[in-house]
Design an enzyme around this catalytic site. Sequence first.
Site, PDB file in Angstrom:
ATOM      1  N   HIS A 158       0.834  -1.208   0.000  1.00  0.00           N
ATOM      2  CA  HIS A 158       0.000   0.000   0.000  1.00  0.00           C
ATOM      3  C   HIS A 158       0.866   1.254   0.000  1.00  0.00           C
ATOM      4  O   HIS A 158       0.651   2.173  -0.811  1.00  0.00           O
ATOM      5  CB  HIS A 158      -0.920  -0.011   1.220  1.00  0.00           C
ATOM      6  CG  HIS A 158      -1.754   1.229   1.368  1.00  0.00           C
ATOM      7  ND1 HIS A 158      -3.099   1.248   1.099  1.00  0.00           N
ATOM      8  CD2 HIS A 158      -1.437   2.502   1.760  1.00  0.00           C
ATOM      9  CE1 HIS A 158      -3.572   2.474   1.311  1.00  0.00           C
ATOM     10  NE2 HIS A 158      -2.574   3.244   1.725  1.00  0.00           N
ATOM     11  N   GLU A 159       1.847   1.305   0.881  1.00  0.00           N
ATOM     12  CA  GLU A 159       2.667   2.508   0.988  1.00  0.00           C
ATOM     13  C   GLU A 159       3.499   2.727  -0.269  1.00  0.00           C
ATOM     14  O   GLU A 159       3.590   3.844  -0.780  1.00  0.00           O
ATOM     15  CB  GLU A 159       3.564   2.436   2.225  1.00  0.00           C
ATOM     16  CG  GLU A 159       2.827   2.415   3.546  1.00  0.00           C
ATOM     17  CD  GLU A 159       1.815   3.532   3.686  1.00  0.00           C
ATOM     18  OE1 GLU A 159       2.016   4.626   3.106  1.00  0.00           O
ATOM     19  OE2 GLU A 159       0.799   3.318   4.362  1.00  0.00           O
ATOM     20  N   HIS A 210       1.729   4.384  -3.119  1.00  0.00           N
ATOM     21  CA  HIS A 210       1.640   5.845  -3.106  1.00  0.00           C
ATOM     22  C   HIS A 210       2.762   6.444  -3.954  1.00  0.00           C
ATOM     23  O   HIS A 210       2.553   7.425  -4.678  1.00  0.00           O
ATOM     24  CB  HIS A 210       1.737   6.378  -1.678  1.00  0.00           C
ATOM     25  CG  HIS A 210       0.472   6.256  -0.898  1.00  0.00           C
ATOM     26  ND1 HIS A 210      -0.734   6.732  -1.353  1.00  0.00           N
ATOM     27  CD2 HIS A 210       0.219   5.723   0.323  1.00  0.00           C
ATOM     28  CE1 HIS A 210      -1.674   6.502  -0.453  1.00  0.00           C
ATOM     29  NE2 HIS A 210      -1.125   5.877   0.569  1.00  0.00           N
TER      30      HIS A 210
END
Length: 632
Positions: free
Chosen positions: A427-428, A431
Amino acid sequence: MHGLLLAAGLLSLPLHVLAHPQPGTSLAGRAVDLNAYRMADRASYMSSDEMQAQQPHIASVSAGGYVETATEVVKRVMPGMTFRLVDDHYVGVSGISHVYFRQTMHGMDIDNSDFNVNIGKDGKVLSYGNSFYTGPAPDKAPMVKRDFSDPMQALHGVRKALNLPITADKATVKTVNEHEVTFMGTTGALSDPSAKLCYMAKEDGSLALTWRVETDMGDNWLLSYVDAKSTDQVHNVVDYVSHATYQVYRWPIPDPTEGKREILENPWNLRTSPFTWISDGKNNYTTTRGNNAIAQANPDGGNEYLNNYRPNNKNLKFEYPYSPNMSPPKTYIDASITQLFYSANMVHDLYYMLGFTEKAGNFQVNNRGQGGKGNDFVILNAQDGSGTNNANFATPPDGQPGRMRVYIWTKAQPARDSSFEAGTVIHEYTHGLSNRLCGGPANSACLNGLESGGMGEGWGDFFATAIRLKPNDNRNANYVHGEWVNNSPKGNRLFPYSTSLKTNPLVYTSCNKYNEVHAIGTVWASILYEVLWNLIDKHGKNDGPTPVFENGVPKDGKYLSLKLVLDGMAIQPCKPNFVQARNAIIDADKNLTKGANKCELWKAFAKRGLGTGAKYDPKNRTGSTAVPKECQ
């Protein structure tokens, strides 16, 4: 400089810092709601089908090379406007040429006015996005009128409005150029704050002259647009943070409850990491450092990382004990750093295969002459001491390192380390992917609106979910995000990701009742989850760790969905909304497969209210379950 003190050291364009799963967007520890300062999503997007029907004269533009063609498109769509070419255009692995422009006024940027043009692999104009300002222009250049405040006043204005712990009593202003300064001698920020004089297109249709003040506060990396005449007024704020042998949980085991640790030998892919993970082509390392990433402990939460502790083994055996029952976390820090380093490199290699290459602005020290800007691996901070129960990723423009902070979660006993939850790391890192692709590698401020920022969160969840699919999964599989670190079967999202409207009732118009990016992101990821399973049902599912391509197209539905969504990020306009992002994904399929999956895509979008009749209005979105006639 005509009485204006301005400085050295170019101010970088927006970096996005995006927090992982926790709802709410505020300045860390300072109770300031950044949602109140979000930019409006102003962009329009002309899809391939719309352009053919409404603007055939634009679709047929051809002016030599792809940059010249794109420039001619801007001139024809926005006649009389002044603009500059942003130096980050490239040809992606799918054959689409991406060209980016920034609107100017009196020789200065309008910082939130962008134009992107996509040229298909056939050399024809595929689509474009546009957020140029069309209102009245100031009668005189600000550098002629001198009608603006001192930049130091702007820094004080930001500090006061956002309650930033910056001390500038003894600071001096160093000139970079006629429009930019750096503040020397401040304390409280991780690096010297800076300011740039630029215009800002306001939501009411007017134009404001602003100081864009950049302050890296660690958990928040801010671009604050302060009115250049009345420095007590902050118009908008962009936050860049969103928010050998290796003994690890093999990719893509989601967390310690679903698998055992293994010892993997040379797990890298030499096609995507030709220097391996522990070399940058010039230096060979015996620690968790290489071309793509550098991982270390960061117990005090500071900005320094080069000299921080990381495991070192001259025999390259990164094998360290870990059990979820171990406590305190520092007793297994070597295993934590190793797992984080492994997972982040796996993400790098997969995203490279899908098209996040050097030209597209990926994270590498040595770009091997393949384009883009180097010297920007990802800084991976394990057990970061600046917070708990979260994680975040800071994405500056291409050429500056990304920064992932992974925290300890205290919702279980013993506490849990999110380095060991693959979904958190994926998820990170996503980004970084979305912020570098959307609007081009040099512009990291394209996903800071409410809906566009929500999609940033949704892409993170979608990639994390798709990558973690199990071999026996089918479209009835439900996935919870953040279940392990939260110590909760519900995780930290509104609903599980599911193709069942009973299990997950979210549709496009659900966004009308949400005013927070993680909630809106859950809606977007829920829609993309439908896309995932429609394509898997048509093309099958590759359960291996990497895609298999045929003529540049993934042969299975899982990796094809990731590829189309990734390509869509690069095609869509800066600050997109759901409707525009949907159209960009459909255009990506048109370019990649000649539209072979058009109906599967439309049916997936329509199921959750993003059909042909869906309309964007930030306060009253209109849903639609309609699909094109040929898909009925």
